[in-house]
Design a protein around this motif. Structure first.
Motif, PDB file in Angstrom:
ATOM      1  N   ILE A  31      -0.594  46.592 -31.515  1.00  0.00           N
ATOM      2  CA  ILE A  31      -0.269  45.164 -31.501  1.00  0.00           C
ATOM      3  C   ILE A  31      -1.125  44.379 -30.492  1.00  0.00           C
ATOM      4  CG2 ILE A  31       1.535  43.498 -30.926  1.00  0.00           C
ATOM      5  CD1 ILE A  31       3.400  45.745 -32.352  1.00  0.00           C
ATOM      6  N   LYS A  32      -1.334  44.728 -29.584  1.00  0.00           N
ATOM      7  CA  LYS A  32      -2.022  43.927 -28.475  1.00  0.00           C
ATOM      8  C   LYS A  32      -3.518  43.975 -28.843  1.00  0.00           C
ATOM      9  CE  LYS A  32      -1.398  45.311 -23.857  1.00  0.00           C
ATOM     10  NZ  LYS A  32      -1.478  45.708 -22.691  1.00  0.00           N
ATOM     11  N   PHE A  33      -4.203  44.873 -29.482  1.00  0.00           N
ATOM     12  CA  PHE A  33      -5.488  44.729 -30.206  1.00  0.00           C
ATOM     13  C   PHE A  33      -5.530  43.835 -30.933  1.00  0.00           C
ATOM     14  CE2 PHE A  33      -8.233  46.277 -33.318  1.00  0.00           C
ATOM     15  CZ  PHE A  33      -9.609  46.184 -32.793  1.00  0.00           C
ATOM     16  N   MET A  34      -4.555  43.808 -32.214  1.00  0.00           N
ATOM     17  CA  MET A  34      -4.579  42.921 -33.307  1.00  0.00           C
ATOM     18  C   MET A  34      -4.477  41.594 -32.655  1.00  0.00           C
ATOM     19  SD  MET A  34      -5.379  44.300 -35.777  1.00  0.00           S
ATOM     20  CE  MET A  34      -5.204  43.138 -37.094  1.00  0.00           C
ATOM     21  N   ALA A  35      -3.695  41.204 -31.547  1.00  0.00           N
ATOM     22  CA  ALA A  35      -3.319  40.045 -30.996  1.00  0.00           C
ATOM     23  C   ALA A  35      -4.849  39.643 -30.585  1.00  0.00           C
ATOM     24  CB  ALA A  35      -2.225  39.944 -29.916  1.00  0.00           C
ATOM     25  N   TRP A  36      -5.510  40.213 -29.722  1.00  0.00           N
ATOM     26  CA  TRP A  36      -6.704  39.956 -29.427  1.00  0.00           C
ATOM     27  C   TRP A  36      -7.853  39.627 -30.432  1.00  0.00           C
ATOM     28  CZ3 TRP A  36      -8.326  38.245 -24.899  1.00  0.00           C
ATOM     29  CH2 TRP A  36      -7.816  38.535 -23.939  1.00  0.00           C
ATOM     30  N   VAL A  37      -7.653  40.343 -31.533  1.00  0.00           N
ATOM     31  CA  VAL A  37      -8.598  40.102 -32.790  1.00  0.00           C
ATOM     32  C   VAL A  37      -8.240  38.806 -33.200  1.00  0.00           C
ATOM     33  CG1 VAL A  37      -9.025  40.838 -35.057  1.00  0.00           C
ATOM     34  CG2 VAL A  37      -9.124  42.426 -33.400  1.00  0.00           C
ATOM     35  N   ILE A  38      -6.788  38.421 -33.314  1.00  0.00           N
ATOM     36  CA  ILE A  38      -6.273  36.978 -34.039  1.00  0.00           C
ATOM     37  C   ILE A  38      -6.674  35.921 -33.149  1.00  0.00           C
ATOM     38  CG2 ILE A  38      -4.369  35.634 -34.378  1.00  0.00           C
ATOM     39  CD1 ILE A  38      -2.931  38.426 -35.537  1.00  0.00           C
ATOM     40  N   VAL A  39      -6.553  36.104 -31.722  1.00  0.00           N
ATOM     41  CA  VAL A  39      -6.979  34.906 -30.881  1.00  0.00           C
ATOM     42  C   VAL A  39      -8.434  34.743 -30.946  1.00  0.00           C
ATOM     43  CG1 VAL A  39      -7.400  34.468 -28.554  1.00  0.00           C
ATOM     44  CG2 VAL A  39      -5.001  35.325 -29.318  1.00  0.00           C
ATOM     45  N   ILE A  40      -9.227  35.663 -30.933  1.00  0.00           N
ATOM     46  CA  ILE A  40     -10.715  35.480 -31.090  1.00  0.00           C
ATOM     47  C   ILE A  40     -11.142  34.995 -32.273  1.00  0.00           C
ATOM     48  CG2 ILE A  40     -12.918  36.827 -31.122  1.00  0.00           C
ATOM     49  CD1 ILE A  40     -11.797  38.764 -29.255  1.00  0.00           C
ATOM     50  N   GLY A  41     -10.530  35.252 -33.380  1.00  0.00           N
ATOM     51  CA  GLY A  41     -10.948  34.871 -34.652  1.00  0.00           C
ATOM     52  C   GLY A  41     -10.366  33.296 -34.835  1.00  0.00           C
ATOM     53  N   LEU A  42      -9.163  32.831 -34.294  1.00  0.00           N
ATOM     54  CA  LEU A  42      -8.779  31.569 -34.159  1.00  0.00           C
ATOM     55  C   LEU A  42      -9.790  30.783 -33.479  1.00  0.00           C
ATOM     56  CD1 LEU A  42      -5.088  31.863 -34.063  1.00  0.00           C
ATOM     57  CD2 LEU A  42      -6.579  31.223 -36.083  1.00  0.00           C
ATOM     58  N   LEU A  43     -10.486  31.319 -32.247  1.00  0.00           N
ATOM     59  CA  LEU A  43     -11.221  30.445 -31.343  1.00  0.00           C
ATOM     60  C   LEU A  43     -12.770  30.398 -32.111  1.00  0.00           C
ATOM     61  CD1 LEU A  43     -10.459  32.124 -27.759  1.00  0.00           C
ATOM     62  CD2 LEU A  43      -9.865  29.824 -28.922  1.00  0.00           C
ATOM     63  N   LEU A  44     -12.996  31.277 -32.995  1.00  0.00           N
ATOM     64  CA  LEU A  44     -14.376  31.166 -33.634  1.00  0.00           C
ATOM     65  C   LEU A  44     -14.310  30.511 -35.108  1.00  0.00           C
ATOM     66  CD1 LEU A  44     -15.905  34.660 -33.039  1.00  0.00           C
ATOM     67  CD2 LEU A  44     -16.402  32.617 -31.835  1.00  0.00           C
ATOM     68  N   SER A  45     -13.134  30.384 -35.393  1.00  0.00           N
ATOM     69  CA  SER A  45     -13.198  29.728 -36.771  1.00  0.00           C
ATOM     70  C   SER A  45     -13.209  28.291 -36.876  1.00  0.00           C
ATOM     71  CB  SER A  45     -11.481  29.894 -37.425  1.00  0.00           C
ATOM     72  OG  SER A  45     -10.624  29.195 -36.603  1.00  0.00           O
ATOM     73  N   PRO A  46     -13.227  27.442 -35.799  1.00  0.00           N
ATOM     74  CA  PRO A  46     -13.766  25.982 -35.901  1.00  0.00           C
ATOM     75  C   PRO A  46     -15.404  26.171 -36.401  1.00  0.00           C
ATOM     76  CG  PRO A  46     -12.085  26.195 -34.320  1.00  0.00           C
ATOM     77  CD  PRO A  46     -12.413  27.314 -34.772  1.00  0.00           C
ATOM     78  N   LEU A  47     -15.872  27.046 -35.673  1.00  0.00           N
ATOM     79  CA  LEU A  47     -17.462  27.144 -35.750  1.00  0.00           C
ATOM     80  C   LEU A  47     -17.956  27.757 -37.045  1.00  0.00           C
ATOM     81  CD1 LEU A  47     -18.162  28.876 -32.246  1.00  0.00           C
ATOM     82  CD2 LEU A  47     -18.607  26.410 -32.695  1.00  0.00           C
TER      83      LEU A  47
END
Length: 66
Positions: A31-47
């Motif tokens: 769950i912690k790993f998937m949370a990191w993946v989601i956060v990084i994905g959300l930060l990169l999605s505007p780009l």
């Protein structure tokens, strides 16, 4: 190292094959790993989702395209 020191040494950890982790801890790590993946994905999605508007209009391309 003297013979006396060798006898008194004890392993401070288990062998790699005997290490067991509980399913709860594995689930929490996942769950912690998937949370990191989601956060990084959300930060990169505007780009990744920005749309560049072309300065070339339909008329400049040479006609009507419908």
């Amino acid at each position: 190292m003297s013979k006396d020191n060798k006898i008194s040494l004890k392993a401070s950890h288990k062998a790699a094959g005997t290490l067991k982790t509980s399913p709860i801890s594995l689930l929490l790590r996942f769950i912690k790993f998937m949370a990191w993946v989601i956060v990084i994905g959300l930060l990169l999605s505007p780009l990744a989702c920005t749309v560049e508007q072309s300065k070339i209009t339909n008329e400049q391309q040479g006609g009507d395209y419908e």
